[in-house]
Motif scaffolding. Structure first.
Motif, PDB file in Angstrom:
ATOM      1  N   ASN A  82      36.070 110.780   1.180  1.00  0.00           N
ATOM      2  CA  ASN A  82      35.867 111.799   0.004  1.00  0.00           C
ATOM      3  C   ASN A  82      34.758 111.020  -1.047  1.00  0.00           C
ATOM      4  O   ASN A  82      34.058 111.526  -1.301  1.00  0.00           O
ATOM      5  N   ALA A  83      35.110 109.751  -0.958  1.00  0.00           N
ATOM      6  CA  ALA A  83      34.149 109.031  -1.910  1.00  0.00           C
ATOM      7  C   ALA A  83      34.146 107.500  -1.350  1.00  0.00           C
ATOM      8  O   ALA A  83      35.257 107.174  -0.832  1.00  0.00           O
ATOM      9  N   CYS A  86      36.482 103.414  -5.321  1.00  0.00           N
ATOM     10  CA  CYS A  86      37.630 103.819  -6.271  1.00  0.00           C
ATOM     11  C   CYS A  86      36.970 104.532  -7.501  1.00  0.00           C
ATOM     12  O   CYS A  86      37.469 105.495  -8.034  1.00  0.00           O
ATOM     13  N   GLN A 107      33.763 115.613  -6.788  1.00  0.00           N
ATOM     14  CA  GLN A 107      34.417 114.470  -5.902  1.00  0.00           C
ATOM     15  C   GLN A 107      35.819 114.137  -6.025  1.00  0.00           C
ATOM     16  O   GLN A 107      36.507 113.809  -5.146  1.00  0.00           O
ATOM     17  N   LEU A 191      43.437 116.301  -9.139  1.00  0.00           N
ATOM     18  CA  LEU A 191      42.494 115.490 -10.094  1.00  0.00           C
ATOM     19  C   LEU A 191      42.756 113.891 -10.263  1.00  0.00           C
ATOM     20  O   LEU A 191      43.990 113.869 -10.289  1.00  0.00           O
ATOM     21  N   LEU A 195      44.365 105.696 -14.572  1.00  0.00           N
ATOM     22  CA  LEU A 195      45.386 104.633 -13.820  1.00  0.00           C
ATOM     23  C   LEU A 195      45.997 103.535 -14.988  1.00  0.00           C
ATOM     24  O   LEU A 195      46.786 102.775 -14.646  1.00  0.00           O
ATOM     25  N   ASP A 198      49.708 101.936 -15.418  1.00  0.00           N
ATOM     26  CA  ASP A 198      50.509 102.037 -14.214  1.00  0.00           C
ATOM     27  C   ASP A 198      51.561 100.831 -14.031  1.00  0.00           C
ATOM     28  O   ASP A 198      52.424 101.071 -13.372  1.00  0.00           O
ATOM     29  N   GLY A 236      51.192 109.456  -8.796  1.00  0.00           N
ATOM     30  CA  GLY A 236      50.874 110.804  -8.358  1.00  0.00           C
ATOM     31  C   GLY A 236      51.345 112.047  -9.102  1.00  0.00           C
ATOM     32  O   GLY A 236      52.424 111.931  -9.883  1.00  0.00           O
ATOM     33  N   MET A 252      43.026 104.339   0.080  1.00  0.00           N
ATOM     34  CA  MET A 252      42.088 103.794   1.054  1.00  0.00           C
ATOM     35  C   MET A 252      42.161 104.548   2.304  1.00  0.00           C
ATOM     36  O   MET A 252      40.935 105.124   2.931  1.00  0.00           O
ATOM     37  N   VAL A 298      44.707  96.942 -11.096  1.00  0.00           N
ATOM     38  CA  VAL A 298      45.450  98.171 -11.504  1.00  0.00           C
ATOM     39  C   VAL A 298      46.496  97.890 -12.195  1.00  0.00           C
ATOM     40  O   VAL A 298      46.799  98.285 -13.360  1.00  0.00           O
TER      41      VAL A 298
HETATM   42  C1  HEC Z   1      38.334 110.785  -3.635  1.00  0.00           C
HETATM   43  C2  HEC Z   1      38.706 110.287  -5.042  1.00  0.00           C
HETATM   44  C3  HEC Z   1      39.786 109.348  -5.044  1.00  0.00           C
HETATM   45  C4  HEC Z   1      39.309 107.955  -4.768  1.00  0.00           C
HETATM   46  C5  HEC Z   1      38.019 107.566  -3.969  1.00  0.00           C
HETATM   47  C6  HEC Z   1      40.543 107.019  -5.078  1.00  0.00           C
HETATM   48  N1  HEC Z   1      41.404 107.772  -5.615  1.00  0.00           N
HETATM   49 FE1  HEC Z   1      43.154 106.972  -6.505  1.00  0.00          FE
HETATM   50  N2  HEC Z   1      43.617 109.275  -7.089  1.00  0.00           N
HETATM   51  C7  HEC Z   1      42.871 110.292  -6.680  1.00  0.00           C
HETATM   52  C8  HEC Z   1      43.797 111.505  -6.783  1.00  0.00           C
HETATM   53  C9  HEC Z   1      43.387 112.761  -6.654  1.00  0.00           C
HETATM   54  C10 HEC Z   1      45.044 110.924  -7.313  1.00  0.00           C
HETATM   55  C11 HEC Z   1      46.267 111.838  -7.484  1.00  0.00           C
HETATM   56  C12 HEC Z   1      47.131 111.639  -6.338  1.00  0.00           C
HETATM   57  C13 HEC Z   1      48.206 112.720  -6.311  1.00  0.00           C
HETATM   58  O1  HEC Z   1      48.909 113.284  -7.225  1.00  0.00           O
HETATM   59  O2  HEC Z   1      48.969 112.618  -5.115  1.00  0.00           O
HETATM   60  C14 HEC Z   1      44.817 109.437  -7.318  1.00  0.00           C
HETATM   61  C15 HEC Z   1      45.923 108.621  -7.855  1.00  0.00           C
HETATM   62  C16 HEC Z   1      45.952 107.114  -7.893  1.00  0.00           C
HETATM   63  C17 HEC Z   1      46.813 106.461  -8.519  1.00  0.00           C
HETATM   64  C18 HEC Z   1      48.056 106.723  -9.059  1.00  0.00           C
HETATM   65  C19 HEC Z   1      47.969 107.078 -10.488  1.00  0.00           C
HETATM   66  C20 HEC Z   1      49.047 107.675 -11.261  1.00  0.00           C
HETATM   67  O3  HEC Z   1      49.583 107.177 -12.586  1.00  0.00           O
HETATM   68  O4  HEC Z   1      50.020 108.456 -10.645  1.00  0.00           O
HETATM   69  C21 HEC Z   1      46.577 104.946  -8.527  1.00  0.00           C
HETATM   70  C22 HEC Z   1      47.116 103.920  -8.775  1.00  0.00           C
HETATM   71  C23 HEC Z   1      45.190 105.135  -7.631  1.00  0.00           C
HETATM   72  N3  HEC Z   1      44.489 106.478  -7.432  1.00  0.00           N
HETATM   73  C24 HEC Z   1      44.258 104.005  -7.431  1.00  0.00           C
HETATM   74  C25 HEC Z   1      43.103 103.990  -6.577  1.00  0.00           C
HETATM   75  C26 HEC Z   1      42.366 102.946  -6.203  1.00  0.00           C
HETATM   76  C27 HEC Z   1      42.662 101.756  -6.622  1.00  0.00           C
HETATM   77  C28 HEC Z   1      41.369 103.485  -5.428  1.00  0.00           C
HETATM   78  C29 HEC Z   1      40.424 102.585  -4.517  1.00  0.00           C
HETATM   79  C30 HEC Z   1      41.029 101.820  -3.728  1.00  0.00           C
HETATM   80  C31 HEC Z   1      41.493 104.998  -5.390  1.00  0.00           C
HETATM   81  N4  HEC Z   1      42.550 105.434  -6.253  1.00  0.00           N
HETATM   82  C32 HEC Z   1      40.593 105.767  -4.638  1.00  0.00           C
HETATM   83  C33 HEC Z   1      41.665 110.308  -6.318  1.00  0.00           C
HETATM   84  C34 HEC Z   1      41.062 109.201  -5.660  1.00  0.00           C
END
Ligand code: HEC
Ligand code: HEC
Length: 446
Positions: A82-83, A86, A107, A191, A195, A198, A236, A252, A298
């Motif tokens: 997707n991207a 992070c 994205q 969406l 973070l 957390d 999440g 990841m 984080v």
């Molecule tokens: C393509 C978009 C995208 C990328 C790239 C991405 N995330 Fe996320 N992230 C999300 C989404 C959407 C959620 C919510 C997921 C859910 O609700 O199930 C999320 C949730 C999270 C959460 C939980 C937050 C909470 O308080 O509930 C953390 C921590 C997090 N991401 C860290 C990261 C890290 C570190 C990276 C890189 C390794 C990363 N994410 C890459 C979209 C992304």
């Protein structure tokens, strides 16, 4: 952030206050001076600090295709993803800029795919597309599909006649490369959430979330079966992830196509032969060193303080009382205890102000997900933390709140509350306009 003696002192004062039985001040909020360099909520020892800084760099680094010369540590992206970083979705961990209006989904609004099952079961993805619809790919493949949003405007009025407007999203999946989704696959637009804080949410003892020894009974704790035992999940929008580590492993694997120490497989299914045949960037693609560094980054992110002007404006109103009276605080709990490891060893207790109970609630059919055949499915949401809202309000031209960013203001977010939160929403609607403004102003100072 520069490590300073002051923060360490603050933490120690906290433990002294707890020992004396007084209410310690809320922990974890810091003024964000430079949004590109978000501060940590406490002083870190040199080893942790170095790891967290490395993690910040990895957070901001776009991963590259497997085999890219000279990039062995950061290769293995995709082939479906997707991207590439992070930061593309999480914007320094501080907020998510969601959809502005009709058109292709941004994205950072990902579409997860899930087969229906008991709420605590391990998540199973769509048989053809897996856990997430990957809308990007390396040039050698084509993306799994694309997502378009169309909003319908809903109009209504408060009991006092003041009009309101909401935008109701519809998600259209197109260019589906491996054929249709299974009819019962649930389409879950999500969406990227903020973070910050957390690590503090992770430090809330499970017994508190379970409501042991307290009168809190609203909602349900989020359990997940892992093999033969259950664990409490808390991250999440639906609290599907057990820990920061678990969530980052998923991100990841499913969103970036990077195998890692927590998730050794990415999201290629058996029909996605081209995805499976693509070269990989190592086993796993993300080393334990870089993976742990991102977790460290984080884990210590502080919660941004609200702008001073918003705090001053809210100082004399009755916002906190209204929040309680109207019933918001039943789910958005103003205070939760945390147990943190102390810098010098041992543990300290403190209190945070996240405005969540980390439990799941049914907010009614209008917020619920739909499956691929268009049927609503009952959906349970983790109470969204409200800390840092002031910072987000002050920073964004257009807020995008709730799990799919449909709400463009605090007011819209409240008006979407239904189901278990119906009475609170009705009580809000019935407040005199002036008191509604006081409550909204108070929220914008969190
Ligand atoms: C393509 C978009 C995208 C990328 C790239 C991405 N995330 Fe996320 N992230 C999300 C989404 C959407 C959620 C919510 C997921 C859910 O609700 O199930 C999320 C949730 C999270 C959460 C939980 C937050 C909470 O308080 O509930 C953390 C921590 C997090 N991401 C860290 C990261 C890290 C570190 C990276 C890189 C390794 C990363 N994410 C890459 C979209 C992304
Ligand atoms: C029954 C529990 C419950 C009650 C009562 C409740 N909320 Fe919520 N609130 C939630 C949940 C769950 C979400 C996340 C819903 C989603 O994303 O679809 C949420 C989301 C929000 C958000 C959006 C936060 C974000 O980051 O997107 C705001 C703002 C909010 N609530 C404010 C309030 C206010 C103000 C009240 C009182 C009028 C209230 N809530 C009452 C459970 C509740």
């Amino acid at each position: 952030m520069k490590p300073g003696g002051q923060r360490l002192l603050a933490l120690c004062l906290c433990c002294a206050a707890t020992a004396a039985g007084a209410t310690p001040p809320p922990l974890g909020v810091e003024v964000f001076v430079n949004s590109r360099d978000p501060p940590f909520f406490r002083m870190l020892d040199p080893a942790k600090l170095a790891r967290a800084r490395l993690g910040h760099a990895v957070f901001n680094t776009p991963f590259v295709p497997a085999g890219t010369p000279g990039a062995a540590r950061i290769d293995g992206l995709g082939p479906l993803f997707n991207a590439p970083s992070c930061d593309e979705c999480h914007n320094e961990g501080a907020d998510a800029r969601g959809p502005r209006g009709d058109g292709p989904a941004p994205q950072n609004l990902v579409v997860q795919l899930q087969l229906p099952g008991p709420p605590d079961a391990p998540l199973a993805g769509d048989p053809r597309y897996g856990q997430e619809l990957n809308t990007a790919s390396l040039p050698s493949l084509r993306p799994e599909g694309s997502v378009t949003i169309r909003y319908q405007t809903l109009h209504g009025r408060y009991p006092d006649g003041t009009p309101w407007e909401l935008r109701d999203p519809q998600y259209l999946l197109s260019n589906l490369r491996y054929g249709p989704l299974a009819a019962h696959t649930i389409i879950k637009p999500r969406l990227a959430p903020p973070l910050f804080g957390d690590g503090l949410l992770e430090a809330v003892p499970a017994t508190v979330i379970l409501g042991e020894g307290s009168s809190v009974t609203a909602g349900l704790p989020a359990w997940r079966w892992i093999g033969t035992h259950r664990e409490l999940a808390r991250f999440g929008w639906q609290a599907t992830a057990l820990s920061i580590r678990d969530q980052i492993g998923k991100a990841m694997a499913f969103e970036m196509g990077l195998t890692n120490p927590a998730y050794p497989h990415d999201d290629c299914t058996s029909v996605e032969r081209d995805c499976r045949a693509a070269p990989n960037g190592g086993t796993p693609e993300v080393s334990a060193q870089l993976f742990d560094a991102v977790i460290e980054f984080v884990r210590w992110l502080a919660v941004p303080a609200a702008p001073a002007a918003a705090v001053a404006a809210a100082a004399h109103g009755q916002g906190a009382e209204l929040f309680r009276q109207v019933g918001c605080a039943a789910c958005h709990r103003p205070q939760l205890p945390v147990v943190l490891s102390a810098p010098g060893g041992g543990h300290v207790s403190a209190v945070i102000s996240p405005y969540t109970d980390l439990r799941l609630h049914d907010l009614g059919p209008d917020l619920a997900d739909r499956d691929a055949s268009g049927e609503r499915v009952r959906s349970l949401w983790r109470t969204a933390p409200l800390w840092g809202l002031g910072y987000r309000v002050g920073r964004e031209q257009q807020l995008t709140l709730l799990h799919d960013g449909r709400a463009r203001s605090l007011e819209e977010a409240i008006l979407w509350h239904d189901g278990e939160a119906r009475n609170a929403r009705l009580a809000f609607e019935n407040l005199p306009a002036k008191q509604r403004r006081v409550l909204l102003g108070w929220l914008a100072a969190r």
